[in-house]
Each structure stands twice: as C-alpha cells, then as structure tokens.
Write a protein that holds these residues in place. Sequence first.
Motif, PDB file in Angstrom:
ATOM      1  N   LEU A  96      -8.200   2.915   3.937  1.00  0.00           N
ATOM      2  CA  LEU A  96      -6.957   2.955   3.173  1.00  0.00           C
ATOM      3  C   LEU A  96      -6.348   4.349   3.131  1.00  0.00           C
ATOM      4  O   LEU A  96      -5.124   4.502   3.111  1.00  0.00           O
ATOM      5  CB  LEU A  96      -7.197   2.457   1.746  1.00  0.00           C
ATOM      6  CG  LEU A  96      -7.408   0.957   1.560  1.00  0.00           C
ATOM      7  CD1 LEU A  96      -7.734   0.643   0.110  1.00  0.00           C
ATOM      8  CD2 LEU A  96      -6.178   0.177   1.999  1.00  0.00           C
ATOM      9  N   GLY A 148      -2.276   5.255   0.323  1.00  0.00           N
ATOM     10  CA  GLY A 148      -3.680   4.845   0.338  1.00  0.00           C
ATOM     11  C   GLY A 148      -4.114   3.974  -0.824  1.00  0.00           C
ATOM     12  O   GLY A 148      -5.299   3.639  -0.927  1.00  0.00           O
ATOM     13  N   ILE A 179       0.864  -1.182   0.000  1.00  0.00           N
ATOM     14  CA  ILE A 179       0.000   0.000   0.000  1.00  0.00           C
ATOM     15  C   ILE A 179       0.899   1.231   0.000  1.00  0.00           C
ATOM     16  O   ILE A 179       1.799   1.345   0.825  1.00  0.00           O
ATOM     17  CB  ILE A 179      -0.932   0.059   1.228  1.00  0.00           C
ATOM     18  CG1 ILE A 179      -1.868  -1.147   1.252  1.00  0.00           C
ATOM     19  CG2 ILE A 179      -1.757   1.358   1.220  1.00  0.00           C
ATOM     20  CD1 ILE A 179      -2.763  -1.189   2.487  1.00  0.00           C
ATOM     21  N   ILE A 192      -3.641   0.351  -3.074  1.00  0.00           N
ATOM     22  CA  ILE A 192      -3.117  -1.019  -3.015  1.00  0.00           C
ATOM     23  C   ILE A 192      -2.263  -1.298  -4.247  1.00  0.00           C
ATOM     24  O   ILE A 192      -2.686  -1.059  -5.378  1.00  0.00           O
ATOM     25  CB  ILE A 192      -4.268  -2.042  -2.925  1.00  0.00           C
ATOM     26  CG1 ILE A 192      -5.042  -1.850  -1.614  1.00  0.00           C
ATOM     27  CG2 ILE A 192      -3.726  -3.470  -3.017  1.00  0.00           C
ATOM     28  CD1 ILE A 192      -6.242  -2.754  -1.473  1.00  0.00           C
ATOM     29  N   GLU A 234      -7.066  -7.366   2.980  1.00  0.00           N
ATOM     30  CA  GLU A 234      -8.179  -6.760   3.717  1.00  0.00           C
ATOM     31  C   GLU A 234      -8.373  -7.434   5.073  1.00  0.00           C
ATOM     32  O   GLU A 234      -8.683  -6.768   6.071  1.00  0.00           O
ATOM     33  CB  GLU A 234      -9.455  -6.850   2.882  1.00  0.00           C
ATOM     34  CG  GLU A 234      -9.442  -5.924   1.670  1.00  0.00           C
ATOM     35  CD  GLU A 234     -10.653  -6.117   0.788  1.00  0.00           C
ATOM     36  OE1 GLU A 234     -11.405  -7.101   1.010  1.00  0.00           O
ATOM     37  OE2 GLU A 234     -10.849  -5.305  -0.137  1.00  0.00           O
TER      38      GLU A 234
END
Length: 234
Positions: free
Chosen positions: A205, A176, A173, A178, A194
């Motif tokens: 996130l 913010g 990450i 992925i 998650e």
Amino acid sequence: MELLRTELTALFSIAALFVITKLIGYRQMSQMSTFDYINGITIGSIGAELAVAEGKEFWGWLTALAVYGFATWLLAVIADHSVKARRLVNGRTIILMDKGKLYDKNFRRAHLDIHEFQMECRSNGYFDLSQIQTAVLEPNGKISILPVTRNRPATPEDLALAVAQETICGNVIMDGKIMQKNLQNLGYNREWLEKQLEKQRKTKLSDIFLAVCSPDGTLTIFERADKEHRDILE
C-alpha cells in the motif's frame, strides 16, 4: 461580562455576513470577477472588525457592512439587466491568442505575462501552443481555449457511436491508506480491494499514492514516483 459581549457581537457578525451572502447569492463563488473578489475580502474584513467592536464603533462597522453588502447586491442586479453596466463592473473578455498569433497589447492590458499564459494552457491540457486556435481571458480571470479542429479529440457523436454515460469514480486509496467509507459507498469491501491489488500485482500500500474505483469495479492505480522529475518548463 467582556467575554460575553464579544461572543454576542461575534455571533451577530456571523449572522450579518450570512444574510449578506444570501442576499448577494452564489454568484460570488461561481462567477467571481476581480471586483467581486475585492468586495468579498472587504466585507469579510468589516465583519471581523464588527465581531470585536464596542459601543459606537459597533454601529459604525455595522453600517459599513450594510452599505458594502447593499452596494454589491445593487451592482450585481444592475449588471444582470444591462450589458454596458456588466462590462463596466465585470470587465470584458480579452483575446490573447488567435490563429497562431499572440496579441502583445492584450497581454499588457490583462497584466499577464507569457509564462503565466503557458501555465494556464498547461492547466487546460495544452502543452503545445500550436494546438490552440483561440485563447481568451474571461472577466473572472480564467482562460478559455478553443483547440485547433484537427487536434480536437474525436467525440462519439463524430464517430456515430452510442456510448454509456460515465459515472463519478471514488478515491479508495490515498497516500497508502485505504478509504474505507468511500469503498463501502461504492459497494465494495477491503477483501475485494485486496484481491484487485493482487491481480495488478500491487500488494504494498505504501507504494500507492492514489487509487480510484469506478462503480463498475474498475480500479485505477497511480504509484508513487521515487525519482524527482527534472523541470523543463521554466
């Protein structure tokens, strides 16, 4: 016609720079001294002029590029085979600090002030100068630090411990978002990520500035700070 000629000279310039780079070797990047740095800039500038040169100017810039490339290569070869030449071309190491004393003359000789020295020490992880036994300025401009023995981190060898080899972690990450490809390369998926975030109670996130994951599945999260930290290092 004019555009085609410029394209051809530009391609020739790229080819010439490529040959010179291979001739000089990787030393320019991994062990760049001040002299190497200046030569690199000069060769790049000549290559840029060569890319748009016309007629006699083209051969003049090409000759200059060849001379600079050959001279840089020759000096590197001589320096590799002679200690005196290496000291002349690349410079010497300069002791800036030893046994709690800062050498003012060496600071002036290196054109380095105390604030720059402290910044480099902090970059190496030393915020307290009393933890440093010796600090030397290398010919490439980097500062090498020998810590005081009592402040040196204990190693597994010191403690007679057998530990597993560490592996490289991947960013999963960033700001913010992925990093799906990095996650897949580590052998995990979004669902797994998650679940890990839920375990650590990090479900938003946008609050995560950086998260890194090791191959064994250890997820480390660095949150975004809301408040500005006051600077006390000036």
